[in-house]
Design an enzyme around this catalytic site. Structure first.
Site, PDB file in Angstrom:
ATOM      1  N   SER A  79    -115.427  10.316 -10.374  1.00 33.62           N
ATOM      2  CA  SER A  79    -116.416  10.409 -11.454  1.00 33.62           C
ATOM      3  C   SER A  79    -117.099   9.084 -11.728  1.00 33.62           C
ATOM      4  CB  SER A  79    -115.813  10.891 -12.780  1.00 33.62           C
ATOM      5  OG  SER A  79    -115.131  12.101 -12.611  1.00 33.62           O
TER       6      SER A  79
ATOM      7  N   ASP B  87    -101.147   4.989 -10.247  1.00 31.17           N
ATOM      8  CA  ASP B  87    -100.093   5.592  -9.431  1.00 31.17           C
ATOM      9  C   ASP B  87     -99.085   6.265 -10.355  1.00 31.17           C
ATOM     10  OD1 ASP B  87     -98.395   6.347  -7.466  1.00 31.17           O
ATOM     11  OD2 ASP B  87     -97.950   4.337  -6.713  1.00 31.17           O
TER      12      ASP B  87
END
Length: 793
Positions: A247, A319
């Site tokens: 995005s 992560d």
């Protein structure tokens, strides 16, 4: 002859009859946009105005009535989409599409999304407004199931409608969260490189993560104006519902805009599909208003605005998923080793119902770290048990409260409190308001492992030394509120340091972020029109540098006239991806040949996993700049050690030869529009033939490419053709100097019903970079020709 005339008349009558029945059938299956309907559990009448693009403007006297209406209207346009998305995390796609989807069902069924949903639901506050309004929304959906027309897709696949529960809603949260994760694709690959090729190969890849960065900087003021008035890869590729990818978003402060008010922009990148991912709607009650974009089965919009504030999101790409190597008890494979002795695996028995086939069952072992993924993730080929530890299923889930809170905030402080509860997926949440506040929040439960431990390869599950030490407080998350540079932005790129170190993740390369900054820094008088044009920008900020570095290794004296001409085209390219540009065609073929020559000899079958990964994107520029690298040598040539120049020069010659065979001898004919296309695929249209023609939208020529602001995402492969699979799922611009004329556009249309006039009525506008008004002026809304009255039954 008389017989033939009679036969012809009968044929004509039959054709007319069939056409008439088809016309009637199509009208029956069109959503009801005007007239009256009786709805149970409403306390008062609800008036809905449908505008020119089919957006419902819901006017209700209280929130509960509004959300019952939203559920009903959302279902009449998107019930098929709702049905598919609720089945993914539950492992129920094979019931609809047959045995080909069994692998997908096994994978998602093994992740633990359903088990996490059950645990969360058991602890929900059933009196909270978020829960009560969610049940009202589900009530509206289920009333449509009982009384509304069955979508054509259900009939074609022979599927009976089933009512929805809040567990279906949480399954959607789980699917959305997993589709944002990247580590499930990359960690096994990096571990394979480490264990099979060695540390030198791994370190060259990981070393690039701290180079060529545009870092999203933290800036937190002491005070703010706080008050406002009111292969997993192949599995994901073949899903019938869009996975989330990336995005762009930026929010421009009042001091950098022409009219002196905040301008907000957001375009979430999601795999293209038909219908479009987002369902636009506008709710207004005496005490509340929101113009939202909702995912199927979510009552509260993840992106939205009103006259007071706007918000949106991009993928954070932190992560939040790690793999642990477990160690089985040699005397009992149902136990695994911990630092405190052996513990028993939890065993989960799963059944998959398959259309026109017998059921199949499988069992998932679950350690303290999560489910054992051997056999569930195809590219985990390991004799050791590999457990997936995913923050989403490991920590409490408050996403229902979050989505309600961000759409019902009363201040920036209120908004920040809601986004601080996000655990996974990690999101960059963007904010701007009418009081001239702008903000970016990296929203996730960030954590700390022991020093020097990398989360990008497998961790030791047995020792107890590789566990998460601490979940960090939200106050330490990178964020920026009203920074001195007068804008905030996000393009899934590297976030600022946490506790003195860049926080690990699978961030996108700096390309889009760098281009956004380039454009935002050029002026201090942005208008809404400037921002709309910026969202359609197709110039790469990094490709010209990549090209120049590649061409340094090409020996021009060894080139044919055509290859020299192509060289000149690349040498003078500014990085823009227009339809009639030739350079993008040459560059992307050269890129494929370069990656193939550099990595495939070592990676073998894993090359396909690497070539289109975030990892490859991240290391590209660093690898090209390396004079010495373990990857340069082609290990398949025993008697020669290749250099960087050898690899690049031969890659260039191979690319030119390929393009001459593919597109002809004339370099000027190698235009981008000949090799790139986009088609918005429906789950049934994927079957091809007539169904493709009927249900899919496209194919179309378009502009754009990978990692430009108008991000048209495709995969590099040997074919030389680039089928766009993902991109901006909507483009939105909210200008607080004229909020009632803010604009947006969807890739196809508002409705998922084939016979609706709004099935694909925005497509050409989207392709051309145009926008449609997001109406908020009540007088203008009430001029709509379509008015639907929902009355209490």
């Amino acid at each position: 002859m008389k017989f033939l005339r009679s036969l012809l008349k009968i044929a004509v009558v039959l054709v007319v009859l069939l056409f008439g029945l088809g016309w009637i059938y199509s009208k029956i299956l069109t959503p009801k946009y005007s007239g009256e309907l009786e709805i149970e559990n409403l306390t008062e009448e609800v008036t809905v105005y449908f505008d020119e693009i089919g957006v419902p403007h819901i006017n209700a006297s209280n929130p509960k009535d509004a959300y019952i209406a939203l559920g009903y209207l959302h279902a009449q346009d998107r019930l098929w989409q709702m049905e598919l998305i609720r089945r993914i995390a539950a492992g129920r796609l094979a019931e609809v599409f047959g045995k080909d989807l069994v692998r997908v069902d096994q994978f998602f069924g093994g992740l633990g999304i359903e088990e996490a949903a059950e645990k969360t639901i058991a602890n929900l506050d059933k009196t909270s407004e978020s829960y009560v309004l969610s049940q009202a929304y589900l009530d509206g959906i289920n009333q449509y199931i009982e009384e509304g027309q069955t979508p054509l897709e259900f009939t074609l696949v022979g599927l009976k409608k089933e009512k929805y529960t809040i567990k279906d809603m949480y399954n959607v949260f789980g699917y959305m969260s997993f589709s944002f994760a990247v580590a499930h694709k990359t960690d096994p690959l990096l571990t394979e490189i480490k264990e099979k090729l060695g540390a030198d190969y791994l370190n060259e890849l990981l070393g690039s993560f701290t180079e060529n960065l545009t870092v999203n900087k933290t800036s937190i003021p002491k005070e703010i104006n706080a008050t406002i008035s009111k292969s997993v890869s192949s599995i994901m590729d073949n899903l019938p519902v869009s996975p989330f990818i990336g995005s762009n978003s930026w929010v421009i402060g009042a001091d950098k805009t022409k009219n002196g008010k905040v301008i907000f922009a957001n375009d979430p990148h999601i795999a293209f599909s038909q219908p479009s991912v987002w369902y636009q709607n506008h709710i207004k009650t005496p005490d509340f208003e929101i113009y939202g974009f909702n995912i199927a089965l979510m009552p509260f919009p993840l992106i939205g605005h009103n006259k007071e504030y706007a918000y949106g999101l991009t993928m954070l790409a932190n992560d939040d998923l790690n793999f642990y190597v477990e160690e089985n008890n040699p005397d009992n494979s149902l136990e695994y080793k911990t630092e405190n002795g052996f513990e028993k695996y939890e065993l989960r028995d799963k059944t998959i119902h398959i259309k026109n086939e017998p059921d199949t069952t499988f069992q998932v072992k679950v350690s303290r770290h999560g489910p054992i993924m051997n056999g569930l993730i195809e590219h985990i080929i390991d004799d050791r048990p590999i457990a997936m530890n995913w923050i989403y299923t490991q920590l409490p889930n408050e996403m229902l409260s979050v989505s309600h809170g961000i759409s019902h905030s009363k201040s920036i402080t209120d908004f920040r409190a809601s986004v601080s509860k996000i655990h996974a997926p990690g999101l960059n949440v963007m904010y701007g308001d009418a009081k001239d506040n702008i903000a970016w929040f990296s929203s996730a439960k960030l954590y700390q492992l022991r020093d020097s431990l990398s989360s990008k390869t497998y961790l030791n599950g047995a020792s107890g030394k590789d566990e998460i030490i601490e979940i960090l407080p939200f106050s330490e998350n990178p964020q920026a509120i009203n920074p001195s540079w007068n804008y905030v932005y996000s393009a899934n790129h590297q976030i600022d340091s946490v506790r003195g170190k860049l926080y690990p993740g699978y961030y996108q390369p700096q390309d889009r972020a760098k281009r956004i900054v380039e454009l935002l820094d050029t002026k201090d008088d942005f208008s809404k029109e400037d921002v709309e044009a910026m969202m359609y920008d197709v110039k790469s900020a990094t490709v010209p540098e990549i090209i120049q570095n590649l061409l340094k290794s090409v020996d021009k004296s060894d080139l044919s006239p055509s290859a020299k001409k192509a060289f000149s085209v690349l040498e003078n390219w500014d990085g823009a991806y227009f339809k009639k540009s030739v350079a993008p065609t040459i560059y992307n073929r050269l890129l494929y040949e370069f990656l193939n020559a550099t990595y495939k000899d070592e990676l073998g079958g894993s090359f396909d996993l690497f070539i289109n990964s975030q990892l490859q994107d991240q290391v590209l520029l660093t690898q090209i700049n390396r004079e010495q690298s373990v990857w340069w040598d082609d290990i398949s040539t025993k008697d020669k050690i290749e250099s960087k120049n050898d690899i690049i020069h031969q890659s260039y010659k191979n690319a030119i030869s390929f393009l001459q065979n593919q597109l002809g001898a004339n370099v000027e004919d190698w235009t981008w529009d000949r090799v790139i296309s986009v088609e918005y695929e429906h789950a049934i249209g994927k079957a091809g033939g007539v169904l493709r023609t009927v249900f899919n939208v496209g194919p179309f020529e378009t502009i754009g490419g990978n990692e430009v602001i108008n991000n048209q995402i495709f995969k590099l492969d040997s074919t030389g053709y680039y089928k766009i699979t993902a991109g901006p799922s909507t483009r939105r611009v909210i200008d607080f100097s004229d909020v009632e004329n803010s604009s947006a556009v969807l890739p196809t249309g508002q409705s998922g019903r084939l016979f609706s006039e709004h099935y694909k009525d925005q497509t050409q506008k989207y392709l051309d970079g145009e926008f449609v008004k997001m109406k908020m002026n009540q007088d203008e809304i009430e001029l709509s020709k379509n008015r639907l009255i929902l009355k209490p039954k």
